[in-house]
Design a protein around this motif. Sequence first.
Motif, PDB file in Angstrom:
ATOM      1  N   UNK A  80       0.835  -1.195   0.000  1.00 15.25           N
ATOM      2  CA  UNK A  80       0.000   0.000   0.000  1.00 15.25           C
ATOM      3  C   UNK A  80       0.871   1.247   0.000  1.00 15.25           C
ATOM      4  N   UNK A  81       2.036   1.177   0.641  1.00 19.68           N
ATOM      5  CA  UNK A  81       2.954   2.304   0.641  1.00 19.68           C
ATOM      6  C   UNK A  81       3.501   2.592  -0.743  1.00 19.68           C
ATOM      7  N   UNK A  82       3.826   1.533  -1.496  1.00 21.28           N
ATOM      8  CA  UNK A  82       4.284   1.706  -2.875  1.00 21.28           C
ATOM      9  C   UNK A  82       3.224   2.441  -3.689  1.00 21.28           C
ATOM     10  N   UNK A  83       1.967   2.035  -3.514  1.00 26.52           N
ATOM     11  CA  UNK A  83       0.893   2.633  -4.315  1.00 26.52           C
ATOM     12  C   UNK A  83       0.621   4.078  -3.897  1.00 26.52           C
ATOM     13  N   UNK A  99       9.871   6.079 -12.944  1.00 29.65           N
ATOM     14  CA  UNK A  99      10.393   4.721 -13.037  1.00 29.65           C
ATOM     15  C   UNK A  99      11.804   4.698 -13.623  1.00 29.65           C
ATOM     16  N   UNK A 100      12.099   5.628 -14.493  1.00 30.85           N
ATOM     17  CA  UNK A 100      13.461   5.710 -15.025  1.00 30.85           C
ATOM     18  C   UNK A 100      14.442   6.060 -13.915  1.00 30.85           C
ATOM     19  N   UNK A 101      14.056   6.954 -13.017  1.00 31.34           N
ATOM     20  CA  UNK A 101      14.907   7.306 -11.881  1.00 31.34           C
ATOM     21  C   UNK A 101      15.074   6.109 -10.953  1.00 31.34           C
ATOM     22  N   UNK A 102      13.992   5.357 -10.737  1.00 33.64           N
ATOM     23  CA  UNK A 102      14.043   4.195  -9.852  1.00 33.64           C
ATOM     24  C   UNK A 102      14.938   3.098 -10.435  1.00 33.64           C
ATOM     25  N   UNK A 103      15.031   3.057 -11.764  1.00 35.11           N
ATOM     26  CA  UNK A 103      15.875   2.050 -12.411  1.00 35.11           C
ATOM     27  C   UNK A 103      17.356   2.283 -12.134  1.00 35.11           C
ATOM     28  N   UNK A 104      17.701   3.469 -11.643  1.00 36.82           N
ATOM     29  CA  UNK A 104      19.090   3.779 -11.367  1.00 36.82           C
ATOM     30  C   UNK A 104      19.551   3.432  -9.971  1.00 36.82           C
ATOM     31  N   UNK A 105      18.693   2.802  -9.155  1.00 36.68           N
ATOM     32  CA  UNK A 105      19.063   2.422  -7.792  1.00 36.68           C
ATOM     33  C   UNK A 105      18.788   0.934  -7.594  1.00 36.68           C
ATOM     34  N   UNK A 106      19.318   0.385  -6.514  1.00 38.31           N
ATOM     35  CA  UNK A 106      18.994  -0.978  -6.133  1.00 38.31           C
ATOM     36  C   UNK A 106      17.662  -0.968  -5.380  1.00 38.31           C
ATOM     37  N   UNK A 107      16.769  -1.879  -5.759  1.00 40.35           N
ATOM     38  CA  UNK A 107      15.427  -1.922  -5.185  1.00 40.35           C
ATOM     39  C   UNK A 107      15.273  -3.171  -4.321  1.00 40.35           C
ATOM     40  N   UNK A 108      14.856  -2.951  -3.073  1.00 41.96           N
ATOM     41  CA  UNK A 108      14.629  -4.043  -2.127  1.00 41.96           C
ATOM     42  C   UNK A 108      13.162  -4.026  -1.721  1.00 41.96           C
ATOM     43  N   UNK A 109      12.490  -5.174  -1.814  1.00 43.44           N
ATOM     44  CA  UNK A 109      11.086  -5.289  -1.415  1.00 43.44           C
ATOM     45  C   UNK A 109      10.992  -6.155  -0.163  1.00 43.44           C
ATOM     46  N   UNK A 110      10.331  -5.628   0.865  1.00 36.60           N
ATOM     47  CA  UNK A 110      10.197  -6.381   2.115  1.00 36.60           C
ATOM     48  C   UNK A 110       9.008  -7.340   2.002  1.00 36.60           C
ATOM     49  N   UNK A 111       9.209  -8.390   1.226  1.00 36.66           N
ATOM     50  CA  UNK A 111       8.177  -9.410   1.150  1.00 36.66           C
ATOM     51  C   UNK A 111       7.318  -9.312  -0.092  1.00 36.66           C
ATOM     52  N   UNK A 112       6.298 -10.168  -0.188  1.00 32.63           N
ATOM     53  CA  UNK A 112       5.511 -10.304  -1.417  1.00 32.63           C
ATOM     54  C   UNK A 112       4.586  -9.124  -1.724  1.00 32.63           C
ATOM     55  N   UNK A 113       4.089  -8.425  -0.718  1.00 34.08           N
ATOM     56  CA  UNK A 113       3.128  -7.349  -1.002  1.00 34.08           C
ATOM     57  C   UNK A 113       3.780  -6.159  -1.703  1.00 34.08           C
ATOM     58  N   UNK A 121       4.077  -2.056 -11.561  1.00 36.93           N
ATOM     59  CA  UNK A 121       4.702  -0.898 -12.207  1.00 36.93           C
ATOM     60  C   UNK A 121       5.822  -1.293 -13.163  1.00 36.93           C
ATOM     61  N   UNK A 122       6.116  -2.609 -13.220  1.00 37.12           N
ATOM     62  CA  UNK A 122       7.217  -3.139 -14.022  1.00 37.12           C
ATOM     63  C   UNK A 122       8.569  -2.625 -13.536  1.00 37.12           C
ATOM     64  N   UNK A 123       8.691  -2.556 -12.213  1.00 40.59           N
ATOM     65  CA  UNK A 123       9.951  -2.138 -11.594  1.00 40.59           C
ATOM     66  C   UNK A 123      10.831  -3.364 -11.372  1.00 40.59           C
ATOM     67  N   UNK A 124      12.095  -3.254 -11.669  1.00 45.28           N
ATOM     68  CA  UNK A 124      13.047  -4.328 -11.392  1.00 45.28           C
ATOM     69  C   UNK A 124      13.251  -4.443  -9.880  1.00 45.28           C
ATOM     70  N   UNK A 125      13.147  -5.652  -9.357  1.00 47.25           N
ATOM     71  CA  UNK A 125      13.370  -5.890  -7.925  1.00 47.25           C
ATOM     72  C   UNK A 125      14.697  -6.629  -7.792  1.00 47.25           C
ATOM     73  N   UNK A 126      15.637  -5.995  -7.130  1.00 48.24           N
ATOM     74  CA  UNK A 126      16.963  -6.599  -6.990  1.00 48.24           C
ATOM     75  C   UNK A 126      16.999  -7.655  -5.895  1.00 48.24           C
ATOM     76  N   UNK A 127      16.290  -7.397  -4.797  1.00 45.22           N
ATOM     77  CA  UNK A 127      16.282  -8.343  -3.688  1.00 45.22           C
ATOM     78  C   UNK A 127      14.907  -8.312  -3.014  1.00 45.22           C
ATOM     79  N   UNK A 128      14.375  -9.493  -2.721  1.00 48.62           N
ATOM     80  CA  UNK A 128      13.113  -9.600  -1.983  1.00 48.62           C
ATOM     81  C   UNK A 128      13.388 -10.267  -0.646  1.00 48.62           C
ATOM     82  N   UNK A 129      12.914  -9.642   0.408  1.00 45.34           N
ATOM     83  CA  UNK A 129      13.148 -10.140   1.763  1.00 45.34           C
ATOM     84  C   UNK A 129      12.282 -11.377   1.998  1.00 45.34           C
ATOM     85  N   UNK A 266       3.852 -19.601   8.250  1.00 44.59           N
ATOM     86  CA  UNK A 266       3.993 -18.542   7.249  1.00 44.59           C
ATOM     87  C   UNK A 266       3.132 -17.346   7.662  1.00 44.59           C
ATOM     88  N   UNK A 267       3.670 -16.120   7.648  1.00 46.90           N
ATOM     89  CA  UNK A 267       2.947 -14.948   8.152  1.00 46.90           C
ATOM     90  C   UNK A 267       1.939 -14.392   7.149  1.00 46.90           C
TER      91      UNK A 267
END
Length: 293
Positions: A80-83, A99-113, A121-129, A266-267
């Motif tokens: 919900x925070x992403x949205x 999204x072009x600016x976001x493509x220039x950094x490493x993106x970490x997602x804290x879980x599936x949501x 948004x078709x954002x590249x996710x570098x690491x998922x927690x 599983x949480x």
Amino acid sequence: MRLPIAMSSNDSNTFDGLRVAAFEARMAGPLAGLIRKQGGRPVEAPALREVPLGGNPVIDDFTDRLLAGGFDVVVFETGVGVRYLTGVIESRISRETWLAALAGVKVVARGPKPASALRELRVRIDHQVPEPNTWRETLAVLDAHLPVEGKRVVVQEYGQPSVELMDGLQQRGAIVTSVPVYRWALPEDLGPVRRAIAEICEGAIGAVLFTSAQQVVHVLQVAADDGREADLRSALASRAVVGSIGPTTSECLRAHGLPVDIEPEHPKMGPLVAAVAAGWRGVGKAAKSRSSE
């Protein structure tokens, strides 16, 4: 006056008609549906609401710095925070620019949501927690794959700051920025949660489900305001089975002196409902309540 808890069939792996209070707000309907599928009678009592921070200068500053290449790592904490964040940013600049600016950094997602919201948004996710998606796992992922010493790290917060995560990042030498996008507040209509608290105290509810730590804080706050905190604590300790969705919520329950009777492997809501449906009898609380009617 105590209201009856209906329990009649022989299925030992379902709620068997047990009344189950759920304090979830945004996913209240789906959670109630899961309870019904497991033979329970849901008592919907939303205990919080998410209030977007409109006109948030912190988001404007984040956007400007991101466009200027001012960050190395962005940690997204919630879907919900992403949205919310995307909606505010896109009121100023185009989605393509953001999204072009976001493509220039490493993106970490804290879980599936948050990962799901980023994929929309078709954002590249570098690491998922991985599960259980707490600050501990977030720091472990960074330690293993993306050391943050000297890195400029921005964290999209949820309803309140993750003090442990921020401290952990700073201890590792990161230059940390937090971006709050919404805050948690009590529901505008407190009627359902007040009625649920009263029924828990009266022994009319056999199990309660907490799906976030903030629900714990708000339920205790409403109970205290109504002069029922002591009664609620007693009921949760001795009569109502307490189900917690995961470690963060369990830590909050214990920190407030409340029990955690069942926590799923599983949480997620589905495993939580299934675990409580299968295990509430073994706790013994609801059985005590039934035998004393």
